[in-house]
Design an enzyme around this catalytic site. Structure first.
Site, PDB file in Angstrom:
ATOM      1  N   SER A  77      16.148   1.496  10.068  1.00  0.00           N
ATOM      2  CA  SER A  77      15.215   2.599   9.866  1.00  0.00           C
ATOM      3  C   SER A  77      15.335   3.607  11.016  1.00  0.00           C
ATOM      4  O   SER A  77      16.417   4.095  11.289  1.00  0.00           O
ATOM      5  CB  SER A  77      13.790   2.056   9.705  1.00  0.00           C
ATOM      6  OG  SER A  77      12.917   3.051   9.243  1.00  0.00           O
ATOM      7  N   ASP A 215      15.316   1.687   2.640  1.00  0.00           N
ATOM      8  CA  ASP A 215      15.113   1.318   4.039  1.00  0.00           C
ATOM      9  C   ASP A 215      15.721  -0.032   4.417  1.00  0.00           C
ATOM     10  O   ASP A 215      15.534  -1.032   3.736  1.00  0.00           O
ATOM     11  CB  ASP A 215      13.603   1.275   4.287  1.00  0.00           C
ATOM     12  CG  ASP A 215      13.228   1.075   5.742  1.00  0.00           C
ATOM     13  OD1 ASP A 215      14.129   0.965   6.586  1.00  0.00           O
ATOM     14  OD2 ASP A 215      12.026   1.042   6.026  1.00  0.00           O
TER      15      ASP A 215
END
Length: 386
Positions: A77, A215
């Site tokens: 991320s 993600d």
């Protein structure tokens, strides 16, 4: 449960490969791992700036960069974004960003990235600005051009499998040689917050290969330290620079793991009666926060245990703030006031003790790490010159 089981399997696989051999400093594998956490990436950015400054001071070289010292840099991320910033080359084949450039990046672009889209049926943010700025900053650079080994995770929602972008995988899987901006957007495309990312590359036969990614935290649950260690394990066994290493011992690993802060020494607590009134959206947000905090703790616990079991506890440093409060707990509060608070959190963290049982501060521990990294780099350069 599935994530915890995966962690345990990987943990025991790594543990099983260890031996009691003591490695020379120049043979150590150096690993930097950076957690996910949205705008809270400001916290590890402060730590990286301090460490890079120490390396420049120790080596008397203002051009020293983190990528010069770490064999593997992994991120998930926002940690994947930081990884790309410090490993993507500029026109002089040096990292396009110094560590000191990262916090200003968040202040300049954070408010535009986390600008509510106004949609009630789609994600909270449309992701257009994020993708645009990543394209501008990272250009057409691909994985193979990274200045050191990287490990950036994402998750493919079409194949239902994690996707790990590393240089060392490219010989077997050339389709993973994606553009860095595609990888960075994908690892940051947190469900609820940003749309998934679709892009294509090509296989060795020239066939189109599709990615449908979200993600990286879905694959590594926020803390990519175990992933980074597994990549380092393979590197140690395959890279000629580590040819004297027959099997992996944690005495041969130097791991720095940077968190983005949790509120696990709880600012936010919930009762069963309170949670019983929540709807699906409230539960999804709470579960994400709880899972990230819990997995961060468990990953640290697993790694600490194996390093201690091999009498190598000084080779592992986890830098984490466990008592975030108020707006600093939010991954998407990019107001100037909150970002200033996050800077303060990072700066204050440097002065805190590493543990309740040790008087050593994070600042002192990072100075020790910087000296080890510097000495190892010099020894390896000296060995290579013969």
């Amino acid at each position: 449960m599935a994530t915890t089981k995966s962690f345990l399997i990987l943990f025991f696989m790594i543990l099983a490969t260890t031996s009691s051999t003591c490695a020379k400093l120049e043979e150590m594998v150096t690993v930097l791992s950076i957690d996910g956490g949205g705008i809270k990436g400001i916290i590890p950015a402060i730590i990286l700036e301090f460490l890079e400054g120490q390396l420049q001071e120790v080596d008397n070289n203002k051009d020293a960069r983190l990528a010069d010292y770490f064999d593997v840099i992994g991120g998930t991320s926002t940690g994947g974004l930081l990884t790309a910033m410090i490993t993507t080359p500029n026109e002089n084949n040096r990292p396009f960003a110094a560590a000191k450039d990262i916090v200003p990046f968040y202040f300049e672009h954070g408010p535009h990235i986390f600008n509510y889209s106004g949609s009630i049926i789609g994600p909270m943010y449309d992701g257009k600005y994020l993708l645009q700025v990543l394209q501008e900053k990272l250009g057409e650079t691909r994985v193979h051009q990274a200045l050191t080994e990287v490990a950036i995770s994402s998750f493919d929602i079409k194949t239902n499998k994690p996707v790990i972008f590393t240089k060392s995988n490219l010989a077997k899987s050339p389709e993973l040689d994606a553009k860095m901006y595609d990888i960075c957007y994908s690892t940051a495309a947190a469900p609820i917050y940003f749309p998934p990312h679709y892009f294509i590359t090509h296989t060795s036969n020239g066939d189109i290969y599709e990615f449908n990614l979200v993600d990286g935290g879905v694959a590594t649950v926020g803390d990519p330290a175990l992933l980074s260690l597994s990549v380092a394990t393979r590197l140690a066994q395959e890279d000629p620079a580590f040819s004297s290493i027959k099997s992996l011992d944690y005495k041969q690993m130097l791991l720095l793991s940077l968190g983005t802060g949790t509120n696990s020494e709880f600012d936010k607590t919930y009762t069963a009666q309170e949670a019983a009134k929540w709807g699906p959206l409230r539960w999804m947000l709470a579960i994400q926060q709880m899972t990230n905090a819990a997995s961060s703790y468990m990953t640290d616990y697993y790694i600490s245990t194996v390093f201690q079991a091999r009498h190598s506890q000084n080779n592992y440093l986890r830098v984490q703030e466990n008592a975030l409060t108020g707006t600093t707990t939010e991954m998407d509060d990019a107001s100037e006031a909150n970002m200033e608070l996050l800077v303060q959190v990072g700066e204050t963290l440097l002065k805190k003790p590493v543990s309740k049982d040790s008087p050593e501060t994070y600042e002192e521990a990072l100075k020790r790490f910087a000296k080890l990294l510097s000495d190892r780099k010099k020894l390896r350069a000296s060995k290579a010159s013969y």
